[in-house]
Design a protein around this motif. Structure first.
Motif, PDB file in Angstrom:
ATOM      1  N   HIS A   1       0.832  -1.194   0.000  1.00 56.36           N
ATOM      2  CA  HIS A   1       0.000   0.000   0.000  1.00 56.36           C
ATOM      3  C   HIS A   1       0.869   1.246   0.000  1.00 56.36           C
ATOM      4  O   HIS A   1       2.003   1.226   0.470  1.00 56.36           O
ATOM      5  CB  HIS A   1      -0.900   0.012   1.245  1.00 56.36           C
ATOM      6  CG  HIS A   1      -1.910  -1.083   1.225  1.00 56.36           C
ATOM      7  ND1 HIS A   1      -1.677  -2.308   1.808  1.00 56.36           N
ATOM      8  CD2 HIS A   1      -3.140  -1.137   0.673  1.00 56.36           C
ATOM      9  CE1 HIS A   1      -2.741  -3.066   1.633  1.00 56.36           C
ATOM     10  NE2 HIS A   1      -3.641  -2.381   0.949  1.00 56.36           N
ATOM     11  N   GLN A   2       0.323   2.327  -0.503  1.00 57.62           N
ATOM     12  CA  GLN A   2       1.061   3.591  -0.556  1.00 57.62           C
ATOM     13  C   GLN A   2       1.475   4.049   0.839  1.00 57.62           C
ATOM     14  O   GLN A   2       2.575   4.546   1.021  1.00 57.62           O
ATOM     15  CB  GLN A   2       0.218   4.679  -1.241  1.00 57.62           C
ATOM     16  CG  GLN A   2       0.937   5.991  -1.429  1.00 57.62           C
ATOM     17  CD  GLN A   2       2.169   5.881  -2.319  1.00 57.62           C
ATOM     18  OE1 GLN A   2       2.187   5.129  -3.279  1.00 57.62           O
ATOM     19  NE2 GLN A   2       3.214   6.614  -1.985  1.00 57.62           N
ATOM     20  N   SER A   3       0.618   3.845   1.841  1.00 58.50           N
ATOM     21  CA  SER A   3       0.971   4.276   3.196  1.00 58.50           C
ATOM     22  C   SER A   3       2.163   3.479   3.727  1.00 58.50           C
ATOM     23  O   SER A   3       3.010   4.023   4.435  1.00 58.50           O
ATOM     24  CB  SER A   3      -0.223   4.156   4.137  1.00 58.50           C
ATOM     25  OG  SER A   3      -0.640   2.813   4.249  1.00 58.50           O
ATOM     26  N   SER A   4       2.257   2.195   3.371  1.00 62.22           N
ATOM     27  CA  SER A   4       3.414   1.391   3.785  1.00 62.22           C
ATOM     28  C   SER A   4       4.678   1.902   3.111  1.00 62.22           C
ATOM     29  O   SER A   4       5.738   1.981   3.733  1.00 62.22           O
ATOM     30  CB  SER A   4       3.202  -0.077   3.425  1.00 62.22           C
ATOM     31  OG  SER A   4       2.130  -0.616   4.152  1.00 62.22           O
TER      32      SER A   4
ATOM     33  N   ASP B   1       5.195   4.930   2.032  1.00 63.98           N
ATOM     34  CA  ASP B   1       5.512   6.227   2.630  1.00 63.98           C
ATOM     35  C   ASP B   1       6.254   6.052   3.952  1.00 63.98           C
ATOM     36  O   ASP B   1       7.218   6.759   4.232  1.00 63.98           O
ATOM     37  CB  ASP B   1       4.243   7.053   2.851  1.00 63.98           C
ATOM     38  CG  ASP B   1       3.630   7.557   1.551  1.00 63.98           C
ATOM     39  OD1 ASP B   1       4.326   7.559   0.516  1.00 63.98           O
ATOM     40  OD2 ASP B   1       2.439   7.948   1.586  1.00 63.98           O
ATOM     41  N   ARG B   2       5.806   5.088   4.777  1.00 61.49           N
ATOM     42  CA  ARG B   2       6.469   4.836   6.065  1.00 61.49           C
ATOM     43  C   ARG B   2       7.895   4.339   5.855  1.00 61.49           C
ATOM     44  O   ARG B   2       8.815   4.758   6.552  1.00 61.49           O
ATOM     45  CB  ARG B   2       5.664   3.837   6.902  1.00 61.49           C
ATOM     46  CG  ARG B   2       4.443   4.455   7.564  1.00 61.49           C
ATOM     47  CD  ARG B   2       3.868   3.534   8.624  1.00 61.49           C
ATOM     48  NE  ARG B   2       3.437   2.244   8.094  1.00 61.49           N
ATOM     49  CZ  ARG B   2       2.231   1.987   7.597  1.00 61.49           C
ATOM     50  NH1 ARG B   2       1.311   2.937   7.569  1.00 61.49           N
ATOM     51  NH2 ARG B   2       1.920   0.790   7.149  1.00 61.49           N
TER      52      ARG B   2
ATOM     53  N   GLN C   1       9.821   4.920   3.246  1.00 63.86           N
ATOM     54  CA  GLN C   1      10.616   6.055   2.766  1.00 63.86           C
ATOM     55  C   GLN C   1      10.958   7.006   3.906  1.00 63.86           C
ATOM     56  O   GLN C   1      12.088   7.485   4.000  1.00 63.86           O
ATOM     57  CB  GLN C   1       9.872   6.798   1.652  1.00 63.86           C
ATOM     58  CG  GLN C   1       9.807   6.001   0.362  1.00 63.86           C
ATOM     59  CD  GLN C   1       8.960   6.679  -0.694  1.00 63.86           C
ATOM     60  OE1 GLN C   1       8.318   7.705  -0.463  1.00 63.86           O
ATOM     61  NE2 GLN C   1       8.947   6.093  -1.879  1.00 63.86           N
ATOM     62  N   CYS C   2      10.010   7.255   4.778  1.00 65.26           N
ATOM     63  CA  CYS C   2      10.267   8.139   5.926  1.00 65.26           C
ATOM     64  C   CYS C   2      11.336   7.552   6.838  1.00 65.26           C
ATOM     65  O   CYS C   2      12.200   8.283   7.333  1.00 65.26           O
ATOM     66  CB  CYS C   2       8.979   8.385   6.713  1.00 65.26           C
ATOM     67  SG  CYS C   2       7.864   9.552   5.920  1.00 65.26           S
TER      68      CYS C   2
END
Length: 90
Positions: free
Chosen positions: A2-5, A7-8, A10-11
């Motif tokens: 998922h995109q949220s995963s 994003d996490r 990458q952060c």
């Protein structure tokens, strides 16, 4: 994934990079302090302290590179079209 995963992930990589830069900056300051102290030290003590700092820098870089490896393995290999091979002997 998922995109949220993504994003996490990458952060976390960016945060790890920021922490690595902070640690390298602190080691840079230790090196500068060592250079200033060097005239009053024996050469052997200077070399030992410098080696300790270099080892810590190497561990810092190795740790960051280890964290990057999963993301580097998934990208395609760069192409070297049109570049000279500087490793050959002429």
């Amino acid at each position: 994934m998922h995109q949220s995963s993504l994003d996490r992930i990458q952060c976390r990589v960016v945060q790890a990079h920021q922490e690595q830069l902070e640690e390298m900056n602190a080691l840079y300051h230790e090196e500068n302090a060592l250079l200033c102290q060097q005239p009053g030290m024996t050469f052997a003590d200077y070399v030992l302290e410098l080696e300790e700092i270099m080892e810590r820098k190497a561990r810092c870089v190795h740790s960051m590179r280890t964290q990057l490896q999963p993301y580097l393995q998934t990208r395609p290999a760069p192409e070297h079209q049109g570049e000279d091979d500087h490793s050959s002997v002429t």
